[in-house]
Design an enzyme around this catalytic site. Structure first.
Site, PDB file in Angstrom:
ATOM      1  N   GLU A  63     130.575 -25.292  48.766  1.00  0.00           N
ATOM      2  CA  GLU A  63     130.059 -26.524  49.397  1.00  0.00           C
ATOM      3  C   GLU A  63     128.582 -26.690  49.080  1.00  0.00           C
ATOM      4  O   GLU A  63     127.814 -25.721  49.141  1.00  0.00           O
ATOM      5  CB  GLU A  63     130.268 -26.458  50.911  1.00  0.00           C
ATOM      6  CG  GLU A  63     131.700 -26.733  51.301  1.00  0.00           C
ATOM      7  CD  GLU A  63     131.899 -26.730  52.802  1.00  0.00           C
ATOM      8  OE1 GLU A  63     130.999 -26.289  53.541  1.00  0.00           O
ATOM      9  OE2 GLU A  63     132.972 -27.180  53.236  1.00  0.00           O
ATOM     10  N   ASP A 207     134.531 -49.752  38.682  1.00  0.00           N
ATOM     11  CA  ASP A 207     135.554 -48.710  38.759  1.00  0.00           C
ATOM     12  C   ASP A 207     136.199 -48.646  37.379  1.00  0.00           C
ATOM     13  O   ASP A 207     137.046 -49.458  37.014  1.00  0.00           O
ATOM     14  CB  ASP A 207     136.586 -49.052  39.835  1.00  0.00           C
ATOM     15  CG  ASP A 207     137.687 -48.000  39.926  1.00  0.00           C
ATOM     16  OD1 ASP A 207     137.752 -47.119  39.041  1.00  0.00           O
ATOM     17  OD2 ASP A 207     138.499 -48.071  40.872  1.00  0.00           O
ATOM     18  N   LYS A 236     142.908 -40.058  32.817  1.00  0.00           N
ATOM     19  CA  LYS A 236     143.601 -41.157  32.145  1.00  0.00           C
ATOM     20  C   LYS A 236     143.267 -41.100  30.639  1.00  0.00           C
ATOM     21  O   LYS A 236     143.427 -40.037  30.059  1.00  0.00           O
ATOM     22  CB  LYS A 236     143.284 -42.461  32.851  1.00  0.00           C
ATOM     23  CG  LYS A 236     143.812 -42.417  34.307  1.00  0.00           C
ATOM     24  CD  LYS A 236     143.594 -43.659  35.132  1.00  0.00           C
ATOM     25  CE  LYS A 236     144.119 -43.423  36.549  1.00  0.00           C
ATOM     26  NZ  LYS A 236     143.848 -44.558  37.458  1.00  0.00           N
TER      27      LYS A 236
HETATM   28  C1  LIG Z   1     143.886 -44.644  38.863  1.00  0.00           C
HETATM   29  C2  LIG Z   1     142.876 -45.483  39.538  1.00  0.00           C
HETATM   30  C3  LIG Z   1     142.239 -45.048  40.718  1.00  0.00           C
HETATM   31  C4  LIG Z   1     142.710 -43.862  41.519  1.00  0.00           C
HETATM   32  O1  LIG Z   1     142.698 -42.660  40.933  1.00  0.00           O
HETATM   33  P1  LIG Z   1     143.471 -41.440  41.629  1.00  0.00           P
HETATM   34  O2  LIG Z   1     142.989 -40.266  40.869  1.00  0.00           O
HETATM   35  O3  LIG Z   1     144.935 -41.720  41.485  1.00  0.00           O
HETATM   36  O4  LIG Z   1     143.071 -41.390  43.058  1.00  0.00           O
HETATM   37  C5  LIG Z   1     141.212 -45.819  41.221  1.00  0.00           C
HETATM   38  N1  LIG Z   1     140.848 -46.969  40.628  1.00  0.00           N
HETATM   39  C6  LIG Z   1     141.465 -47.426  39.525  1.00  0.00           C
HETATM   40  C7  LIG Z   1     141.014 -48.709  38.924  1.00  0.00           C
HETATM   41  C8  LIG Z   1     142.498 -46.707  38.961  1.00  0.00           C
HETATM   42  O5  LIG Z   1     143.121 -47.192  37.871  1.00  0.00           O
END
Ligand SMILES: *Cc1c(COP(=O)(O)O)cnc(C)c1O
Length: 425
Positions: A63, A207, A236
């Site tokens: 932490e 994002d 991804k």
């Molecule tokens: C995949 C995704 C997330 C969430 O990611 P997780 O690791 O599944 O929590 C958030 N924002 C966008 C735009 C995404 O495509």
């Protein structure tokens, strides 16, 4: 490389102690090797990334941040986090990086925590038009605790309605303006969002969960110079471990770090942070840049070829790793298409298209992405073959895996993936 490389550090011991879970590790690898993986948010991370994930760094409580921990014994994990931070900053040219978020959703939670109080307004893309659950939908904390106003896409272009963004910003004066989503095939005009955010005194947040890998590979423009803060996932297109991260301007460093820990998270996952460091190093190589460019080229060819089979790409195509397709022309629902493809060994997902007349669990579209097949080494010729296989499964196939058409397509899929194996033996 032997298969056990992919099963963790001591597969033999696991197999002896827990054959049930050991069996799942084997059958999952066989599943992903045995079919076409076209889910736009998935990828195959490297054996090096998987090795860091399967390490004893998982045991350590750390932490706090490097050099400022609440626990002793952090000297070694500090090295891993410092490397991850430095590599992330260098990769994206960012002032500051926080590599502790456990996932994309956790990263997003921290961004809300850093800039917003409950009840504050956020302007974001609507989920049915390509946004994300964490962008203010009612099912998520983001829509329960914050006032979310949503923009969508233009009916004709099916791309972001920039005029609507500006109009809603003027009307609602949001604290934060958010760009990005999960089903946006086109590039986003970050300069436009920056200008609108400046005009109305908002924080500009991107994002970049889906497309950050294309940015890392220098295949598309970066949001980092324009946005106050950029959150993303690392699993991804980027091809790292299942996790998240945030980069931001120097002025937001303290707010972001406090929001990740202690506001939203406890102990960081040091094994995952080490794996992120490995991934950021991979992303800085010429091989990764070539990969990112090929992902897009493949995606363009696949989108166009599906269109030629009557499966229309929304917005007329794609600039990224994913395309969204309207099945109304072939009179098949997204749910049926997903089930028929699944029976034929093709994994993809149904997806709402803009102005979808169907309910979200049926949907009129599918989303396809090329990160996995490109990692396997496939190129544009294979994309044309994949488009034929998808079109046949969607229009003539059946949800029953024993149906002769399913069996026949599956044989062709097997032939293709046999030539481009995921995780070659
Ligand atoms: C995949 C995704 C997330 C969430 O990611 P997780 O690791 O599944 O929590 C958030 N924002 C966008 C735009 C995404 O495509």
């Amino acid at each position: 490389m032997s298969d056990t490389t992919f099963y963790g550090s001591d597969y033999a011991a696991l197999q002896a102690f827990d054959p049930e879970i050991a069996g799942v590790l084997v059958s999952e690898l066989e599943r992903l090797r045995g079919g076409l993986q076209l889910i736009a948010s998935e990828n195959f991370s490297s054996p090096e990334v998987l090795t860091a994930l399967g390490s004893t760094l998982s045991n350590k409580y750390a932490e706090g941040y490097p050099g400022r921990r609440y626990y002793g014994g952090c000297s070694e994990v500090d090295k891993a986090e410092e490397l991850a931070i430095e590599r992330c900053k260098a990769l994206f040219g960012a002032d500051h990086a926080n590599v502790q978020p456990h996932s994309g959703a956790s990263a997003n939670q921290a961004v809300y925590g850093a800039f917003m109080q409950p009840g504050d307004t956020i302007l974001a893309m609507s989920l049915p038009h390509g946004g994300h659950l964490t962008h203010g939908t009612k099912m998520s904390f983001s829509g329960k605790w914050f006032n979310a106003v949503h923009y969508g896409v233009d009916k004709d272009t099916e791309d972001i309605d920039y005029e609507e963004v500006e109009r809603l910003a003027k009307e609602h004066r949001p604290k934060v303006i958010l760009a990005g989503g999960s089903a946006i095939p086109r590039l986003i005009d970050f300069e436009f969002f920056r200008r609108v955010a400046d005009e109305f005194g908002a924080i500009f947040w991107v994002d970049a969960a889906h497309f950050i890998g294309l940015v890392a590979g220098k295949a598309i423009p970066s949001p980092v110079p324009h946005a106050d803060v950029v959150s993303f996932t690392t699993h991804k297109v980027l091809r790292g471990p299942r996790s998240g991260a945030i980069v931001c301007k120097e002025e937001h460093r303290a707010a972001i770090d406090r929001a990740v820990f202690p506001m939203m998270q406890g102990g960081p996952q040091m094994h995952t942070i080490a794996a992120k460091a490995v991934n950021f190093k991979e992303c800085a190589t010429p091989e990764y840049a070539a990969y990112a460019a090929q992902v897009i080229e493949n995606s363009k060819v696949l989108a166009t070829a599906l269109g030629e089979h009557g499966i229309r790409p929304t917005t007329g195509g794609t600039d990224t790793h994913l395309s969204l397709h309207d099945l109304q022309g072939v009179l098949v629902t997204g749910a049926d298409a997903e089930a028929r493809c699944d029976a034929a060994g093709i994994t993809l997902n149904k997806n709402a298209i803009p102005f979808d007349p169907q309910k979200p669990n049926i949907a009129s579209g599918i989303r396809v992405g090329t990160p996995c097949v490109t990692t396997q080494g496939m190129g544009t010729d294979e994309m044309r073959t994949i488009a034929e296989l998808i079109a046949r499964a969607v229009t003539e196939g059946d949800a029953d895996a024993q149906h002769p058409v399913s069996v026949e397509i599956r044989e062709q899929v097997n032939d293709l993936v046999g030539r481009f194996p995921a995780y070659p033996r």
